[in-house]
Design an enzyme around this catalytic site. Structure first.
Site, short mmCIF file in Angstrom:
data_model
loop_
_atom_site.label_atom_id
_atom_site.label_comp_id
_atom_site.label_asym_id
_atom_site.label_seq_id
_atom_site.Cartn_x
_atom_site.Cartn_y
_atom_site.Cartn_z
N ASP A 1 1.64 6.17 5.78
CA ASP A 1 0.54 5.04 5.20
C ASP A 1 1.12 4.41 3.87
O ASP A 1 0.33 3.66 3.11
CB ASP A 1 -0.75 5.91 4.80
CG ASP A 1 -1.95 4.94 5.03
OD1 ASP A 1 -2.01 3.93 5.70
OD2 ASP A 1 -3.14 5.44 4.50
N ARG B 1 -7.66 -0.41 0.66
CA ARG B 1 -8.10 -1.47 0.06
C ARG B 1 -8.49 -1.34 -1.35
O ARG B 1 -8.66 -1.99 -2.20
CB ARG B 1 -9.64 -1.95 0.87
CG ARG B 1 -10.69 -1.03 0.93
CD ARG B 1 -11.80 -1.35 2.24
NE ARG B 1 -10.99 -0.93 3.35
CZ ARG B 1 -11.68 -1.27 4.46
NH1 ARG B 1 -12.55 -1.79 4.55
NH2 ARG B 1 -11.32 -0.98 5.60
N LYS C 1 -10.18 12.93 8.14
CA LYS C 1 -9.61 12.42 9.56
C LYS C 1 -9.70 13.65 10.30
O LYS C 1 -9.44 14.77 10.26
CB LYS C 1 -8.31 11.81 9.37
CG LYS C 1 -8.19 10.43 8.88
CD LYS C 1 -6.74 9.85 8.67
CE LYS C 1 -6.73 8.61 8.16
NZ LYS C 1 -7.43 7.38 8.86
N ASP D 1 -2.39 10.19 4.00
CA ASP D 1 -3.74 9.80 4.23
C ASP D 1 -4.60 10.79 5.02
O ASP D 1 -4.61 10.73 6.26
CB ASP D 1 -4.08 8.33 4.61
CG ASP D 1 -5.55 7.87 4.77
OD1 ASP D 1 -6.19 8.83 4.22
OD2 ASP D 1 -5.70 6.70 5.22
N ASP E 1 -12.20 7.04 3.46
CA ASP E 1 -11.06 6.97 4.20
C ASP E 1 -10.53 5.32 4.26
O ASP E 1 -9.46 4.92 4.71
CB ASP E 1 -11.17 7.51 5.77
CG ASP E 1 -9.80 7.31 6.60
OD1 ASP E 1 -8.92 7.43 5.95
OD2 ASP E 1 -10.17 7.60 7.77
N LYS F 1 0.80 -1.21 -0.13
CA LYS F 1 -0.05 0.03 0.14
C LYS F 1 0.67 1.42 0.08
O LYS F 1 1.72 1.45 0.73
CB LYS F 1 -0.91 0.23 1.33
CG LYS F 1 -1.63 1.38 1.52
CD LYS F 1 -2.92 1.04 2.79
CE LYS F 1 -3.34 2.65 2.94
NZ LYS F 1 -3.96 2.52 4.05
N1 BES Z 1 -4.38 4.25 6.87
C1 BES Z 1 -5.41 4.03 7.67
C2 BES Z 1 -5.37 3.03 8.72
C3 BES Z 1 -4.43 3.47 9.84
C4 BES Z 1 -4.81 3.97 11.13
C5 BES Z 1 -3.12 3.16 9.73
C6 BES Z 1 -3.97 4.28 12.08
C7 BES Z 1 -1.98 3.36 10.65
C8 BES Z 1 -2.65 3.99 12.06
C9 BES Z 1 -6.77 3.74 6.89
O1 BES Z 1 -6.69 4.10 5.41
C10 BES Z 1 -7.96 3.98 7.24
O2 BES Z 1 -8.17 5.31 7.44
N2 BES Z 1 -8.73 2.97 7.68
C11 BES Z 1 -10.16 3.02 8.29
C12 BES Z 1 -10.90 2.19 7.64
C13 BES Z 1 -12.36 2.49 7.86
C14 BES Z 1 -12.63 3.76 7.28
C15 BES Z 1 -13.37 1.47 7.27
C16 BES Z 1 -10.02 2.95 9.79
O3 BES Z 1 -9.21 1.86 10.17
O4 BES Z 1 -10.62 3.67 10.50
ZN ZN Z 2 -4.94 4.79 4.67
MN MN Z 3 -7.56 5.84 5.03
#
Ligand code: BES
Ligand code: ZN
Ligand code: MN
Length: 497
Positions: free
Chosen positions: A290, A353, A279, A272, A349, A267
């Site tokens: 990220d 995926r 966020k 992000d 966010d 990835k």
């Molecule tokens: N990059 C984030 C996940 C992340 C969070 C990595 C904290 C490292 C530290 C990812 O893109 C994300 O935002 N995921 C969301 C998914 C949700 C919106 C379904 C999450 O984990 O809240």
């Molecule tokens: Zn992310």
């Molecule tokens: Mn994200």
């Protein structure tokens, strides 16, 4: 720092700092530490008797021989309990010793191979761990700021072994460690660089550089190329990005379809923000990490090239920022990925995926024996396993899961299995598309994995490294910042493929 292997007696070498070791149950040292003790007239045994030196893990005793041997100082690193000692203990001991040597302004340092003597570890593995622990511990990110004084650098590390019969194995282990440390420290640099520098373009340039160094084919696709490949999911995330997206492909032995083929997908979200589903601003800066999966894949490819592994290894990095913008994709959009499957956007966010979907579909064209993706994918994975603990591991194949688990044990880049049950598909069912890009709060780590599975048709493993790519606190041979997590894990698995 130069690193070399030499036959000899550690107490006799010309170095300003020599490093030996001690288990916590020793009163009169044997082996190399014993030889130094004798040359010093029993001074180390005296330190133990006085209780000033205990041999407990992490301890570093400093002794000044004042002319009794060529070295100015002797460092005695504690190995802790004998029955708990393993390669991770070697790496930690090496890290403790070399960091103290740097603090004391050592320039020419010599060390024995921790664990190759009485501990009875394999000589090559112990030498690799000694060199790896040293090289990884000394890593420093070269931040663009003015310093009061230049940071002190150790010029050379001499790995000294008395037993001639072990020298070839030790040299081998050290060479492997040098190749691995270069890959890990590259991955750390990429994570540590600010997101206005470590852009998709920068990741592409890094891939080109690796390709040039190690004769790999490199393909870099931009927006038009991705559109020709129908990569709607990757392009949806890239739509709002000011930085040009890059779909990066690196091929080691690309034309050797006769070799086992392993594809690594990382990835590569270089920042992000969450996009329109933005966020909170507190600590958003951490989202420069990220692209930790991409960094691990590029670092591993560099090491795979340096070791010239007899495998066909393909690295794929879909790289883009995830930004809010007038052009950005939005919740309720319906997107078509390169395998024709449609995705209803619930949260912009959940972008990792999306880019991985097209990365995984692209991996299929190599008819791989295995595909492994690494992604800082979900906060949910950190909730499940904790910070700096382990990557969440999902796999369609027991044998692939076992390979990664063994590699995780050997390297201490741990992985922990999580379920890929079909029942999780329920959570991403959509009324308007083949699937939703978010399954909600419950089991978020698993519903993201089941989403990814919809884009695979080969033996596959997914590593959620959200808790692993960036660390706040220094730990033994891992300085605070980008950890390079995944490089050693992948290389260990590939070396034993
Ligand atoms: N990059 C984030 C996940 C992340 C969070 C990595 C904290 C490292 C530290 C990812 O893109 C994300 O935002 N995921 C969301 C998914 C949700 C919106 C379904 C999450 O984990 O809240
Ligand atoms: Zn992310
Ligand atoms: Mn994200």
């Amino acid at each position: 720092m130069q690193i070399n292997v030499q036959q000899g007696s550690i107490q006799a070498v010309k170095a300003d700092t020599i490093i030996v070791n001690l288990f916590d149950d020793v009163s009169t040292p044997g082996g190399a530490t014993g030889a130094v003790n004798q040359a010093l007239g029993g001074a180390i045994a005296d330190l133990i008797a006085s209780g000033d030196l205990t041999g407990k893990a992490g301890e570093v005793g400093v002794f000044y021989p004042r002319g009794a041997i060529p070295a100015t100082r002797v460092l005695i690193v504690g190995l802790g309990q004998r029955n708990e000692f393993d390669l991770e203990g070697v790496r930690k001991a090496a890290a403790a010793g070399i960091k103290r040597a740097r603090e004391l302004n050592g320039r020419h340092v010599a060390t024995i191979v921790h664990g190759a003597g009485i501990a009875g570890l394999d000589a090559a593995a112990a030498a690799q761990a000694t060199a790896e622990g040293s090289l990884l511990a000394l890593y420093e990110y070269d931040a663009p700021k003015q310093r009061e004084e230049e940071p002190h650098e150790i010029a050379s590390l001499m790995i000294v072994e008395f037993d001639e019969g072990k020298l070839a194995a030790i040299q081998n282990g050290v060479d492997t460690a040098v190749a691995i440390a270069k890959g890990v420290n590259l991955a750390r640099d990429l994570v540590n660089l600010p997101p206005n520098v470590a852009t998709p373009t920068k990741l592409a340039e890094t891939a080109r550089q690796i390709g040039k160094e190690h004769h790999m084919k490199v393909k870099i696709g931009g927006r038009k190329w991705a559109a020709r490949h129908n990569m709607g999911a990757f392009l949806a995330v890239a739509k709002g990005a000011g930085e040009k997206p890059k779909f990066i492909v690196l091929e080691h032995n690309g034309d050797r379809a006769d070799l086992p083929t392993i594809v690594l997908v990382g990835k590569g979200i270089t920042f992000d923000t969450g996009g329109i589903s933005i966020k909170p601003s507190a600590n958003m800066g951490a989202m420069k990490s990220d692209m930790g999966g991409a960094a691990a894949v590029l670092g591993a490819m560099k090491t795979v090239g340096a070791l010239n592994l007899p495998l066909r290894v393909i690295g794929i990095v879909p790289a883009t920022e995830n930004m809010p913008d007038a052009d950005a994709y939005r919740p309720a959009d319906v997107i078509t990925a390169s395998n024709g499957k449609t995705i209803e956007i619930i949260s912009t966010d959940a972008e990792g995926r999306m880019v991985l979907a097209d990365g995984l579909v692209y991996a299929g064209r190599y008819q791989p024996n295995a595909v492994i993706d690494l992604a800082t994918l979900t906060g949910s994975c950190i909730i499940a396993l904790g910070k700096d603990m382990a990557a969440g591991l999902f796999s369609t194949e027991d044998s692939l899961r076992d390979r990664l688990t063994s590699a995780g044990q050997a390297t201490h880049e741990r992985v922990w299995p999580l379920p890929l049950w079909d029942d999780y598909k329920e959570a991403i069912k959509s009324d308007v598309a083949d699937m939703k890009n978010s399954g909600g709060r419950f089991g978020g780590v698993a519903t993201s994995a089941i989403f990814l599975k919809q884009f695979t048709d080969y033996p596959w493993a997914h590593l959620d490294i959200a808790g692993m790519a960036l660390t706040e606190k220094e730990n033994a041979y891992i300085p605070a910042g980008g950890t390079g997590y995944g490089v050693r894990l992948l290389v260990e698995m590939l070396r034993h493929w």
